[in-house]
Design an enzyme around this catalytic site. Structure first.
Site, PDB file in Angstrom:
ATOM      1  N   PRO A   1       0.800  -1.205   0.000  1.00 49.56           N
ATOM      2  CA  PRO A   1       0.000   0.000   0.000  1.00 49.56           C
ATOM      3  C   PRO A   1       0.840   1.265   0.000  1.00 49.56           C
ATOM      4  CG  PRO A   1      -0.052  -1.071   2.148  1.00 49.56           C
ATOM      5  CD  PRO A   1       0.994  -1.721   1.353  1.00 49.56           C
ATOM      6  N   GLU A   2       0.351   2.274  -0.678  1.00 52.12           N
ATOM      7  CA  GLU A   2       0.955   3.600  -0.623  1.00 52.12           C
ATOM      8  C   GLU A   2       0.058   4.465   0.260  1.00 52.12           C
ATOM      9  OE1 GLU A   2       2.126   5.021  -4.526  1.00 52.12           O
ATOM     10  OE2 GLU A   2       2.108   2.992  -5.307  1.00 52.12           O
TER      11      GLU A   2
ATOM     12  N   HIS B   1      -0.531 -17.252   6.310  1.00 53.59           N
ATOM     13  CA  HIS B   1       0.202 -16.008   6.527  1.00 53.59           C
ATOM     14  C   HIS B   1      -0.493 -15.070   7.508  1.00 53.59           C
ATOM     15  CE1 HIS B   1       2.921 -17.357   3.469  1.00 53.59           C
ATOM     16  NE2 HIS B   1       1.938 -17.498   2.622  1.00 53.59           N
TER      17      HIS B   1
ATOM     18  N   ARG C   1       4.654 -11.872   2.341  1.00 55.04           N
ATOM     19  CA  ARG C   1       6.091 -11.654   2.097  1.00 55.04           C
ATOM     20  C   ARG C   1       6.850 -11.229   3.349  1.00 55.04           C
ATOM     21  NH1 ARG C   1       6.609  -8.335  -3.471  1.00 55.04           N
ATOM     22  NH2 ARG C   1       8.775  -8.917  -3.215  1.00 55.04           N
TER      23      ARG C   1
END
Length: 287
Positions: free
Chosen positions: A2-3, A97, A116
């Site tokens: 996300p930005e 995850h 990740r």
DNA sequence: ATAGAGACCTGTGTGC
DNA sequence: TGCACACAGGTCTCTA
């Protein structure tokens, strides 16, 4: 992942659901995120109330009771999911995850998922979190009045890198990432390959390009926040809904498509690689 | 001091 | 189907 617009949207969504609630327990399934979680992470959070949620750059700032702050960054693939009782979100499609589960008094819970593991969290004192190295060097937010052509111009004159790289640098402007840098440069009609210093007039005054760039950055970020950010792949917001700004991309991930500035521009969107990352732009109208 | 490459992880899509 | 490779929204660290 996300930005700024995505983190802002997540911040608002989580704040609405969680502010005022008390953490009754924290289950740590994997402490090894980008950095290891701090000592006694779960114990230090248990019993605290979430007073308020805010955002700085791409960081979420959780203001807790007893003057403690939880700082979290989602990295490339982190996400939060709220569960209310036994609703549909309780059966995630990617439990492998789900690294953290926060339980709240009253039955609500919050799951942190991050395939990740580039995301990270830390606990800091309320009085000094802003002094941490993560925050001390950050540039201004593109949402406030601090970002202006007068601020940006002198900064650019010292930079020999392509403007794309300078805008990705969080010390220049906080919160921009790979999508919105491409989008802002397209809106400003500036080539991502142009050396940053050449945007500024020789007299040192901001000039038209820097002014256009500042306007474009502020506008694209505001538009994206208004659309609830961008959802790519299976990325969702905290309540499972999707952002909508991906439908408004002008160039990002649109290599081969006609430049949306048609019919004035007959260019084709192109993908190039700059410092190892994809850049999308129109070589005809971006100069 | 600054710019670029590499590292950190896992999943997905593509082409052979 | 299997395999190799490229690529993904970020940031830190190391090297010139």
């Amino acid at each position: 992942m996300p930005e700024l617009p995505e983190v802002e949207t997540i911040c608002r969504g989580l704040g609405q659901e969680l502010e005022g609630l008390e953490i009754s327990s924290v289950e740590v399934r994997r402490p090894d995120l980008r950095f290891p979680l701090p000592e006694s992470f779960a114990e230090r959070l248990t019993g605290r109330r979430i007073r308020h949620l805010s955002r700085r750059a791409k960081y979420l700032i959780w203001h807790l009771s007893s003057d403690l702050v939880l700082v979290s960054h989602l990295g490339m693939s982190g996400s939060f999911r709220i569960r209310v009782g036994a609703d549909i979100q309780a059966s995630p499609k990617d439990p492998a995850h789900d690294h953290l589960v926060f339980q709240f008094r009253g039955g609500r819970s919050l799951v942190y998922n991050d395939p990740r593991r580039f995301g990270f969290m830390d606990l800091l004192p309320a009085a000094s979190w802003a002094d941490h190295v993560w925050f001390s060097g950050l540039g201004p937010e593109p949402t406030g009045n601090e970002l202006s052509a007068e601020y940006l111009a002198p900064l650019l004159t010292r930079r020999r890198s392509p403007i794309k790289a300078v805008l990705l640098d969080q010390r220049t402007i906080a919160g921009l990432g790979n999508i919105y840098v491409s989008e802002a440069l397209w809106r400003a009609r500036i080539s991502p390959r142009r050396t940053a210093a050449t945007l500024v007039g020789s007299d040192g005054h901001p000039g038209v390009r820097v002014t256009r760039l500042v306007d474009a950055v502020r506008k694209v970020i505001a538009d994206a926040i208004a659309a609830g950010g961008s959802s790519i792949g299976d990325y969702t917001l905290a309540d499972g809904s999707l952002g909508r700004f991906q439908h408004q991309f002008s160039v990002y991930d649109r290599a081969g498509a006609p430049c949306p500035r048609s019919p004035q521009c007959h260019g084709t969107v192109r993908r190039i690689v700059q410092s190892g990352r994809s850049t999308y732009y129109c070589p005809v109208c971006q100069r």
